[in-house]
Design a protein around this motif. Sequence first.
Motif, mmCIF file in Angstrom:
data_model
loop_
_atom_site.group_PDB
_atom_site.id
_atom_site.type_symbol
_atom_site.label_atom_id
_atom_site.label_comp_id
_atom_site.label_asym_id
_atom_site.label_seq_id
_atom_site.Cartn_x
_atom_site.Cartn_y
_atom_site.Cartn_z
ATOM 1 N N GLU A 19 41.397 -12.649 51.437
ATOM 2 C CA GLU A 19 40.477 -13.303 52.363
ATOM 3 C C GLU A 19 40.625 -12.758 53.782
ATOM 4 N N HIS A 20 41.853 -12.445 54.198
ATOM 5 C CA HIS A 20 42.011 -11.873 55.550
ATOM 6 C C HIS A 20 42.185 -10.362 55.519
ATOM 7 N N ARG A 21 42.825 -9.799 54.496
ATOM 8 C CA ARG A 21 42.987 -8.339 54.435
ATOM 9 C C ARG A 21 41.653 -7.626 54.192
ATOM 10 N N LEU B 198 49.804 -22.857 55.451
ATOM 11 C CA LEU B 198 49.462 -24.084 56.156
ATOM 12 C C LEU B 198 49.847 -25.264 55.266
ATOM 13 N N LYS B 199 50.811 -26.064 55.722
ATOM 14 C CA LYS B 199 51.339 -27.162 54.909
ATOM 15 C C LYS B 199 50.244 -28.114 54.428
ATOM 16 N N SER B 200 49.356 -28.494 55.334
ATOM 17 C CA SER B 200 48.364 -29.525 55.009
ATOM 18 C C SER B 200 47.400 -29.094 53.913
ATOM 19 N N GLN B 201 47.251 -27.778 53.718
ATOM 20 C CA GLN B 201 46.325 -27.278 52.700
ATOM 21 C C GLN B 201 47.021 -26.516 51.578
ATOM 22 N N GLY B 202 48.301 -26.218 51.752
ATOM 23 C CA GLY B 202 49.002 -25.399 50.763
ATOM 24 C C GLY B 202 48.359 -24.033 50.616
ATOM 25 N N TYR C 97 41.494 -19.476 60.968
ATOM 26 C CA TYR C 97 42.661 -20.209 61.452
ATOM 27 C C TYR C 97 43.174 -19.675 62.791
ATOM 28 N N GLN C 98 42.401 -18.804 63.414
ATOM 29 C CA GLN C 98 42.786 -18.266 64.712
ATOM 30 C C GLN C 98 42.440 -19.266 65.812
ATOM 31 N N LYS C 99 43.098 -19.109 66.944
ATOM 32 C CA LYS C 99 42.880 -19.936 68.138
ATOM 33 C C LYS C 99 43.248 -21.403 67.921
#
Length: 187
Positions: A23-25, A68-72, A100-102
Amino acid sequence: MYIETPRLIIRNMKLNDLEDSYEHRGSASVSKFISEPLTFEQTKERLDQAVKPWQGNEHEKLGLAIELKSQGKLIGELMYKHTNIGSNIGEVGYRLNTNYQKKGYAYEAVSALITHLFEQLDLHKITAVCITKNNASWGLMERLGMKREALYRDHFKVVDKWFDGYSYALLVKEFELIMKRSDEKTA
């Protein structure tokens, strides 16, 4: 490696991180200052390499997940490598999914990694590099207390263009001063 922060888990990469990693690469906006976006197969090859046990050899990359803990969910990746074992110098790198930036996640993750590296690996110096046009990256380095040490002319080739780069570093004595000031603020 396992590091927990208030919102994140920094851990070794796993094979089931493939979709999130791609997704990010595979994102042009995330990759624009690093390389061409990777294909799904290239991402899989990188992940296959990242899940192998890290031996800690000079220039051998340790790939770490930012979860991200809240979403795993894996929202980005960190990299560490020893660049000069004899002098206790290493380098960190990072990339974060655009969604998830900024939000302070990069600072939280890299700060926790730097703390872990100084405290557990007895490093003298941690470096990071980026393309000069990547204001977010060198801005993060400065927020972390890193100092700009060098300008590299035409140092990074991304796709078919050459870019200048910056090198930043944080010495252990600077890190200790930052930690002392932080402790004094919370006391």
